[in-house]
Scaffold this active site. Structure first.
Site, PDB file in Angstrom:
ATOM      1  N   LYS A 122       0.838  -1.217   0.000  1.00 50.57           N
ATOM      2  CA  LYS A 122       0.000   0.000   0.000  1.00 50.57           C
ATOM      3  C   LYS A 122       0.866   1.257   0.000  1.00 50.57           C
ATOM      4  O   LYS A 122       0.617   2.184  -0.762  1.00 50.57           O
ATOM      5  CB  LYS A 122      -0.923  -0.044   1.232  1.00 50.57           C
ATOM      6  N   ARG A 177      -8.327  12.012  12.709  1.00 51.57           N
ATOM      7  CA  ARG A 177      -6.884  11.741  12.828  1.00 51.57           C
ATOM      8  C   ARG A 177      -6.093  13.051  12.793  1.00 51.57           C
ATOM      9  O   ARG A 177      -6.399  13.964  12.031  1.00 51.57           O
ATOM     10  CB  ARG A 177      -6.447  10.771  11.722  1.00 51.57           C
ATOM     11  N   ASP A 223       1.922  -1.341  11.855  1.00 53.54           N
ATOM     12  CA  ASP A 223       0.604  -1.758  11.349  1.00 53.54           C
ATOM     13  C   ASP A 223       0.319  -3.236  11.614  1.00 53.54           C
ATOM     14  O   ASP A 223      -0.824  -3.685  11.485  1.00 53.54           O
ATOM     15  CB  ASP A 223       0.495  -1.471   9.843  1.00 53.54           C
ATOM     16  N   ARG A 229      -5.927   1.776  18.085  1.00 55.28           N
ATOM     17  CA  ARG A 229      -5.735   0.322  17.968  1.00 55.28           C
ATOM     18  C   ARG A 229      -5.265  -0.331  19.274  1.00 55.28           C
ATOM     19  O   ARG A 229      -5.259  -1.558  19.352  1.00 55.28           O
ATOM     20  CB  ARG A 229      -4.769   0.011  16.814  1.00 55.28           C
TER      21      ARG A 229
HETATM   22  O1  SPQ Z   1      -2.631   5.474   5.354  1.00 58.02           O
HETATM   23  P1  SPQ Z   1      -3.067   5.143   6.735  1.00 58.02           P
HETATM   24  O2  SPQ Z   1      -4.551   5.254   6.862  1.00 58.02           O
HETATM   25  O3  SPQ Z   1      -2.365   5.971   7.779  1.00 58.02           O
HETATM   26  O4  SPQ Z   1      -2.702   3.601   6.971  1.00 58.02           O
HETATM   27  C1  SPQ Z   1      -1.954   2.862   7.956  1.00 58.02           C
HETATM   28  C2  SPQ Z   1      -2.501   1.382   7.881  1.00 58.02           C
HETATM   29  O5  SPQ Z   1      -2.709   0.721   8.893  1.00 58.02           O
HETATM   30  O6  SPQ Z   1      -2.671   0.931   6.755  1.00 58.02           O
HETATM   31  C3  SPQ Z   1      -2.059   3.404   9.380  1.00 58.02           C
HETATM   32  F1  SPQ Z   1      -3.221   3.509   9.837  1.00 58.02           F
HETATM   33  O7  SPQ Z   1      -0.575   2.756   7.568  1.00 58.02           O
HETATM   34  C4  SPQ Z   1       0.380   3.816   7.635  1.00 58.02           C
HETATM   35  C5  SPQ Z   1       1.444   3.478   8.664  1.00 58.02           C
HETATM   36  O8  SPQ Z   1       0.896   3.276   9.937  1.00 58.02           O
HETATM   37  C6  SPQ Z   1       1.018   3.939   6.268  1.00 58.02           C
HETATM   38  C7  SPQ Z   1       2.296   4.692   6.278  1.00 58.02           C
HETATM   39  C8  SPQ Z   1       2.881   5.165   4.998  1.00 58.02           C
HETATM   40  O9  SPQ Z   1       2.543   4.626   3.936  1.00 58.02           O
HETATM   41  O10 SPQ Z   1       3.720   6.073   5.056  1.00 58.02           O
HETATM   42  C9  SPQ Z   1       3.000   4.947   7.431  1.00 58.02           C
HETATM   43  C10 SPQ Z   1       2.505   4.569   8.758  1.00 58.02           C
HETATM   44  O11 SPQ Z   1       1.944   5.712   9.394  1.00 58.02           O
HETATM   45  P2  SPQ Z   1       2.864   6.744  10.216  1.00 58.02           P
HETATM   46  O12 SPQ Z   1       1.880   7.716  10.817  1.00 58.02           O
HETATM   47  O13 SPQ Z   1       3.553   5.914  11.257  1.00 58.02           O
HETATM   48  O14 SPQ Z   1       3.767   7.381   9.300  1.00 58.02           O
END
Ligand code: SPQ
Length: 421
Positions: A19, A119, A308, A339
């Site tokens: 993703k 968020r 995640d 979570r």
């Molecule tokens: O995109 P989103 O909604 O934030 O998705 C999540 C997930 O569980 O799929 C978190 F809720 O993944 C993030 C991850 O936690 C995706 C991501 C990225 O692609 O840069 C980074 C992480 O978030 P963060 O806030 O730690 O940078």
């Protein structure tokens, strides 16, 4: 949805594309001069939101199965959208767009679904404002007034790839260098992709230096399978009796492989085979077999490398002998749901011995559990984790919403039940 029980699982699956990489491939492809071809793209709702936002800014994007062609118009080729950009459930789309849109010569508004509107966006809007960005609000809807940006030196206060990436993307437009110091290493797909595209970017440990960039070269991007999706099947294969699953073509970028380290600590019967590289990202097949897991402590620098995966790692710890402590994971509170709270509340319904802490949870595993009627609160990772938990519970379990898996893994239930032995 009732979760049908399987006695054991066996077989081979290929999980959908990563993703994080899929989002970045579309965004950077849109900003490159010319055509970027993406294969293995994740056609999940979040990444489709990213495509939709860039189409609204005049980028021509073709989707054919998991192949996506992005006709990039260069760093200065986006046009002002005629409506508010809607990012759905995607934190990545929302936060990374803030970085790109802060330095455009036009204003934009961004909003998303009910979860996105809760968020925190201040974590990107505040450091961006130090670069000269002008963004109204700390929660969606955000109103971004395009400005000239300047480089800054910034010490990050959270270990977040989204905050880091928003700053890196803004830095491509800023006068002078931007220097970012991370507190822990978070996923580095943006840095890998930007280097390949010829951006002015250097990485030295936890420090990233980005200069104003005139041009990005389009690429052929091969998206590996998402280790965050593979994680569900790693846990399923390990906890189900008499089982073996081969998960093909999984991205094993070291900034994402915390679950592999934790599984080794827990004594999982796991092998990584056929290690190779696909367009700058390391890839392997993961074989996982029924395992006698033992409890462990998870905290410190591994957390951003498995953030995640923590809900499903918590599932593994329920079936592990002894105590598992998850700490330093406050970031879990600002995901699609809180979570920590969500895992604790849902696990308690099954009679699991679990305690919520300020920065994680403590689980005493290896005890019998019973089924329950689970609430996902629309959180895709909670839904998939709870489906696995239900497999080893006595009695029936239901999920109130199984469609939310579409966010990151639309074919999850097909793969899940397809593995029944
Ligand atoms: O995109 P989103 O909604 O934030 O998705 C999540 C997930 O569980 O799929 C978190 F809720 O993944 C993030 C991850 O936690 C995706 C991501 C990225 O692609 O840069 C980074 C992480 O978030 P963060 O806030 O730690 O940078």
């Amino acid at each position: 949805m009732k979760i049908n029980k399987m006695r054991s699982v066996k077989g081979e699956i290929t999980v959908p594309g990563d993703k994080s990489i899929s989002h970045r491939a579309v965004m950077l492809g849109a900003l490159a001069d010319g055509t970027t071809h993406i294969s293995g793209f994740l056609k999940g709702a979040d990444c489709l939101s990213t495509i939709d936002c860039f189409r609204k800014m005049g980028i021509d994007i073709e989707v054919d199965g998991n192949n996506v062609t992005v006709h990039g118009k260069g760093l200065h080729g986006l046009k002002k959208p005629s409506e508010t950009l809607y990012t759905g459930n995607s934190g990545t789309t929302t936060r990374l767009l803030c970085g790109i849109l802060s330095g455009q010569p036009f204003d934009t508004s961004i909003t998303g679904d009910a979860s996105i509107c809760k968020r925190p966006m201040g974590r990107v809007t505040k450091p961006l404002s130090l670069m000269g960005a002008d963004i109204e609000n700390e929660y969606c809807p955000l109103h971004i007034h395009g400005k000239s940006l300047k480089g800054i030196e910034y010490n990050m206060t959270v270990a977040s790839a989204q905050v880091k990436t928003a700053l890196i993307l803004a830095a491509l437009y800023a006068e002078g260098d931007t220097i970012i110091h991370e507190i822990e290493k978070s996923r580095d797909h943006t840095e890998v992709m930007l280097s390949a595209m010829g951006a002015d970017i250097e990485v030295d440990g936890l420090t990233i230096k980005v200069g104003k960039t005139e041009k990005l070269a389009p690429q052929d991007i091969v998206v590996p399978g998402d280790i965050s999706s593979a994680a569900f099947f790693m846990v399923l294969g390990a906890v189900m009796p008499d089982s073996e699953i081969t998960i093909k073509n999984v991205g094993i970028n070291p900034t994402r492989t915390g679950i592999i380290d934790v599984f080794e600590d827990m004594g999982a019967d796991m092998e990584l085979v056929n290690k190779r590289s696909a367009a700058g990202e390391p890839v392997a097949d993961i074989i996982i077999r029924s395992s006698k897991l033992k409890g462990t402590t998870i905290g410190g620098s591994v957390i951003p490398r498995l953030i995640d995966e923590l809900p499903v790692i918590a599932v593994a710890s329920v079936f592990a002998e002894g105590k598992t402590v998850i700490k330093d994971a406050e970031e879990l509170k600002v995901k699609e749901t809180n979570r920590i709270r969500a895992v604790v509340d849902e696990f308690k319904k099954c009679g699991i011995d679990i305690t919520e802490t300020d920065d994680g949870m403590i689980i005493n595993g290896g005890k019998p559990i019973h089924g329950a009627d689970f609430k996902t609160d629309g959180d895709h990772r909670m839904a998939m984790s709870l489906a696995i938990l239900a497999q080893l519970a006595d009695g029936d379990s239901t999920l109130d919403d199984s469609n939310c898996v579409d966010v990151s893994y639309p074919t999850f239930f097909e793969h899940f039940y397809g593995l029944e032995k």
